[in-house]
Design a protein around this motif. Structure first.
Motif, PDB file in Angstrom:
ATOM      1  N   CYS A  47       0.846  -1.192   0.000  1.00  0.00           N
ATOM      2  CA  CYS A  47       0.000   0.000   0.000  1.00  0.00           C
ATOM      3  C   CYS A  47       0.884   1.246   0.000  1.00  0.00           C
ATOM      4  CB  CYS A  47      -0.914   0.021   1.222  1.00  0.00           C
ATOM      5  SG  CYS A  47      -2.069  -1.370   1.302  1.00  0.00           S
ATOM      6  N   THR A  48       0.654   2.138  -0.956  1.00  0.00           N
ATOM      7  CA  THR A  48       1.432   3.359  -1.096  1.00  0.00           C
ATOM      8  C   THR A  48       0.551   4.549  -0.765  1.00  0.00           C
ATOM      9  OG1 THR A  48       2.706   2.333  -2.865  1.00  0.00           O
ATOM     10  CG2 THR A  48       2.808   4.730  -2.719  1.00  0.00           C
ATOM     11  N   VAL A  49       1.023   5.392   0.150  1.00  0.00           N
ATOM     12  CA  VAL A  49       0.271   6.596   0.528  1.00  0.00           C
ATOM     13  C   VAL A  49       0.357   7.605  -0.606  1.00  0.00           C
ATOM     14  CG1 VAL A  49       0.177   8.528   2.154  1.00  0.00           C
ATOM     15  CG2 VAL A  49       0.654   6.214   2.984  1.00  0.00           C
ATOM     16  N   CYS A  50      -0.782   8.159  -0.988  1.00  0.00           N
ATOM     17  CA  CYS A  50      -0.793   9.184  -2.042  1.00  0.00           C
ATOM     18  C   CYS A  50      -0.074  10.436  -1.537  1.00  0.00           C
ATOM     19  CB  CYS A  50      -2.226   9.545  -2.422  1.00  0.00           C
ATOM     20  SG  CYS A  50      -3.113   8.225  -3.271  1.00  0.00           S
ATOM     21  N   PRO A  51       0.755  11.049  -2.383  1.00  0.00           N
ATOM     22  CA  PRO A  51       1.468  12.257  -1.961  1.00  0.00           C
ATOM     23  C   PRO A  51       0.530  13.458  -1.849  1.00  0.00           C
ATOM     24  CG  PRO A  51       1.890  11.801  -4.265  1.00  0.00           C
ATOM     25  CD  PRO A  51       1.078  10.646  -3.737  1.00  0.00           C
ATOM     26  N   ALA A  52       0.997  14.505  -1.175  1.00  0.00           N
ATOM     27  CA  ALA A  52       0.240  15.751  -1.087  1.00  0.00           C
ATOM     28  C   ALA A  52      -0.085  16.230  -2.495  1.00  0.00           C
ATOM     29  CB  ALA A  52       1.047  16.800  -0.339  1.00  0.00           C
ATOM     30  N   GLY A  53      -1.275  16.801  -2.662  1.00  0.00           N
ATOM     31  CA  GLY A  53      -1.694  17.272  -3.976  1.00  0.00           C
ATOM     32  C   GLY A  53      -2.386  16.211  -4.803  1.00  0.00           C
ATOM     33  N   SER A  54      -2.628  15.034  -4.194  1.00  0.00           N
ATOM     34  CA  SER A  54      -3.342  13.965  -4.893  1.00  0.00           C
ATOM     35  C   SER A  54      -4.210  13.216  -3.896  1.00  0.00           C
ATOM     36  CB  SER A  54      -2.357  13.000  -5.575  1.00  0.00           C
ATOM     37  OG  SER A  54      -1.618  12.290  -4.596  1.00  0.00           O
ATOM     38  N   ALA A  55      -5.114  12.395  -4.427  1.00  0.00           N
ATOM     39  CA  ALA A  55      -6.001  11.594  -3.588  1.00  0.00           C
ATOM     40  C   ALA A  55      -6.382  10.333  -4.350  1.00  0.00           C
ATOM     41  CB  ALA A  55      -7.249  12.387  -3.217  1.00  0.00           C
ATOM     42  N   VAL A  56      -6.867   9.328  -3.625  1.00  0.00           N
ATOM     43  CA  VAL A  56      -7.271   8.072  -4.252  1.00  0.00           C
ATOM     44  C   VAL A  56      -8.565   8.288  -5.030  1.00  0.00           C
ATOM     45  CG1 VAL A  56      -7.964   5.686  -3.881  1.00  0.00           C
ATOM     46  CG2 VAL A  56      -6.220   6.712  -2.426  1.00  0.00           C
ATOM     47  N   GLN A  57      -8.516   8.009  -6.322  1.00  0.00           N
ATOM     48  CA  GLN A  57      -9.705   8.046  -7.169  1.00  0.00           C
ATOM     49  C   GLN A  57      -9.637   6.849  -8.105  1.00  0.00           C
ATOM     50  OE1 GLN A  57      -9.702  11.877  -9.083  1.00  0.00           O
ATOM     51  NE2 GLN A  57     -10.281  12.961  -7.218  1.00  0.00           N
ATOM     52  N   THR A  58     -10.693   6.062  -8.139  1.00  0.00           N
ATOM     53  CA  THR A  58     -10.777   4.844  -8.957  1.00  0.00           C
ATOM     54  C   THR A  58      -9.526   3.971  -8.824  1.00  0.00           C
ATOM     55  OG1 THR A  58      -9.994   5.959 -10.976  1.00  0.00           O
ATOM     56  CG2 THR A  58     -12.374   5.911 -10.615  1.00  0.00           C
ATOM     57  N   GLY A  59      -9.050   3.817  -7.582  1.00  0.00           N
ATOM     58  CA  GLY A  59      -7.976   2.871  -7.319  1.00  0.00           C
ATOM     59  C   GLY A  59      -6.564   3.362  -7.500  1.00  0.00           C
ATOM     60  N   THR A  60      -6.359   4.603  -7.891  1.00  0.00           N
ATOM     61  CA  THR A  60      -5.005   5.127  -8.064  1.00  0.00           C
ATOM     62  C   THR A  60      -4.904   6.518  -7.460  1.00  0.00           C
ATOM     63  OG1 THR A  60      -5.511   6.088 -10.210  1.00  0.00           O
ATOM     64  CG2 THR A  60      -4.633   3.860 -10.225  1.00  0.00           C
ATOM     65  N   ALA A  89      -7.204  21.955 -10.309  1.00  0.00           N
ATOM     66  CA  ALA A  89      -7.068  23.357  -9.899  1.00  0.00           C
ATOM     67  C   ALA A  89      -8.279  23.752  -9.061  1.00  0.00           C
ATOM     68  CB  ALA A  89      -6.944  24.244 -11.127  1.00  0.00           C
ATOM     69  N   GLY A  90      -8.044  24.531  -8.007  1.00  0.00           N
ATOM     70  CA  GLY A  90      -9.129  24.946  -7.123  1.00  0.00           C
ATOM     71  C   GLY A  90      -9.386  23.986  -5.986  1.00  0.00           C
ATOM     72  N   THR A  91      -8.589  22.888  -5.937  1.00  0.00           N
ATOM     73  CA  THR A  91      -8.688  21.922  -4.846  1.00  0.00           C
ATOM     74  C   THR A  91      -7.284  21.627  -4.314  1.00  0.00           C
ATOM     75  OG1 THR A  91      -8.517  19.948  -6.242  1.00  0.00           O
ATOM     76  CG2 THR A  91     -10.735  20.846  -5.893  1.00  0.00           C
ATOM     77  N   PHE A  92      -7.199  20.938  -3.164  1.00  0.00           N
ATOM     78  CA  PHE A  92      -5.911  20.626  -2.550  1.00  0.00           C
ATOM     79  C   PHE A  92      -6.038  19.360  -1.704  1.00  0.00           C
ATOM     80  CE2 PHE A  92      -8.270  22.534   0.780  1.00  0.00           C
ATOM     81  CZ  PHE A  92      -7.753  22.044   1.965  1.00  0.00           C
ATOM     82  N   SER A  93      -4.906  18.789  -1.310  1.00  0.00           N
ATOM     83  CA  SER A  93      -4.914  17.672  -0.359  1.00  0.00           C
ATOM     84  C   SER A  93      -3.567  17.578   0.325  1.00  0.00           C
ATOM     85  CB  SER A  93      -5.213  16.349  -1.054  1.00  0.00           C
ATOM     86  OG  SER A  93      -4.085  15.918  -1.794  1.00  0.00           O
ATOM     87  N   LEU A  94      -3.576  17.008   1.504  1.00  0.00           N
ATOM     88  CA  LEU A  94      -2.354  16.660   2.226  1.00  0.00           C
ATOM     89  C   LEU A  94      -1.993  15.222   1.865  1.00  0.00           C
ATOM     90  CD1 LEU A  94      -3.317  18.151   5.702  1.00  0.00           C
ATOM     91  CD2 LEU A  94      -1.952  19.218   3.890  1.00  0.00           C
ATOM     92  N   ALA A  95      -0.785  14.805   2.184  1.00  0.00           N
ATOM     93  CA  ALA A  95      -0.368  13.422   1.911  1.00  0.00           C
ATOM     94  C   ALA A  95      -1.320  12.450   2.607  1.00  0.00           C
ATOM     95  CB  ALA A  95       1.058  13.198   2.384  1.00  0.00           C
ATOM     96  N   GLY A  96      -1.682  11.371   1.918  1.00  0.00           N
ATOM     97  CA  GLY A  96      -2.545  10.341   2.495  1.00  0.00           C
ATOM     98  C   GLY A  96      -4.015  10.696   2.486  1.00  0.00           C
ATOM     99  N   SER A  97      -4.397  11.686   1.716  1.00  0.00           N
ATOM    100  CA  SER A  97      -5.812  12.077   1.655  1.00  0.00           C
ATOM    101  C   SER A  97      -6.593  11.126   0.756  1.00  0.00           C
ATOM    102  CB  SER A  97      -5.957  13.498   1.120  1.00  0.00           C
ATOM    103  OG  SER A  97      -5.408  14.431   2.032  1.00  0.00           O
TER     104      SER A  97
END
Length: 118
Positions: free
Chosen positions: A71-84, A90-98
């Motif tokens: 299991c790999t934690v998604c980096p900041a600026g990304s999130a799990v969507q449809t398994g990846t 643009a206009g959204t954000f995330s922290l690591a592991g979101s």
């Protein structure tokens, strides 16, 4: 005359077998199975598993993964969507592991792949 014994969960036997065989790592079975099924994306299983274990929220793993280390934690600026891990738009954000990208607050903005809004 002999009788057949059902294999326990995590094992399988094909017709005519004299023993039950453990499912290999990355797969699972329910009791009485003649085959093992591969774990889906974002889950994993060790050998002889009756179920696959899900990765933590905000982490991904390929189908057939064999351990939690897959299991790999998604980096900041990304999130799990449809398994990846997918870059936030643009206009959204995330922290690591979101597990989701959040909308920027009023009067703030972000580029695609942002970990904060400014």
């Amino acid at each position: 005359s002999g009788s057949c014994t059902q294999c326990t969960a995590g094992k399988f036997a094909v017709a005519g077998s004299t023993v039950c065989t453990s499912c290999s790592a990355g797969s699972f079975s329910v009791a009485g199975s003649s085959t093992c099924s591969q774990c889906g994306v974002n889950s994993y299983a060790g050998a002889g598993a009756s179920v696959c274990t899900n990765c933590a929220a905000g982490a991904t793993a390929p189908a057939g993964s064999t351990a939690s280390g897959s299991c790999t934690v998604c980096p900041a600026g990304s999130a799990v969507q449809t398994g990846t891990c997918t870059q936030c738009t643009a206009g959204t954000f995330s922290l690591a592991g979101s597990s989701t990208c959040g909308n920027c607050a009023a009067n703030t903005f972000s580029a695609a792949g942002a970990s904060t809004c400014g």
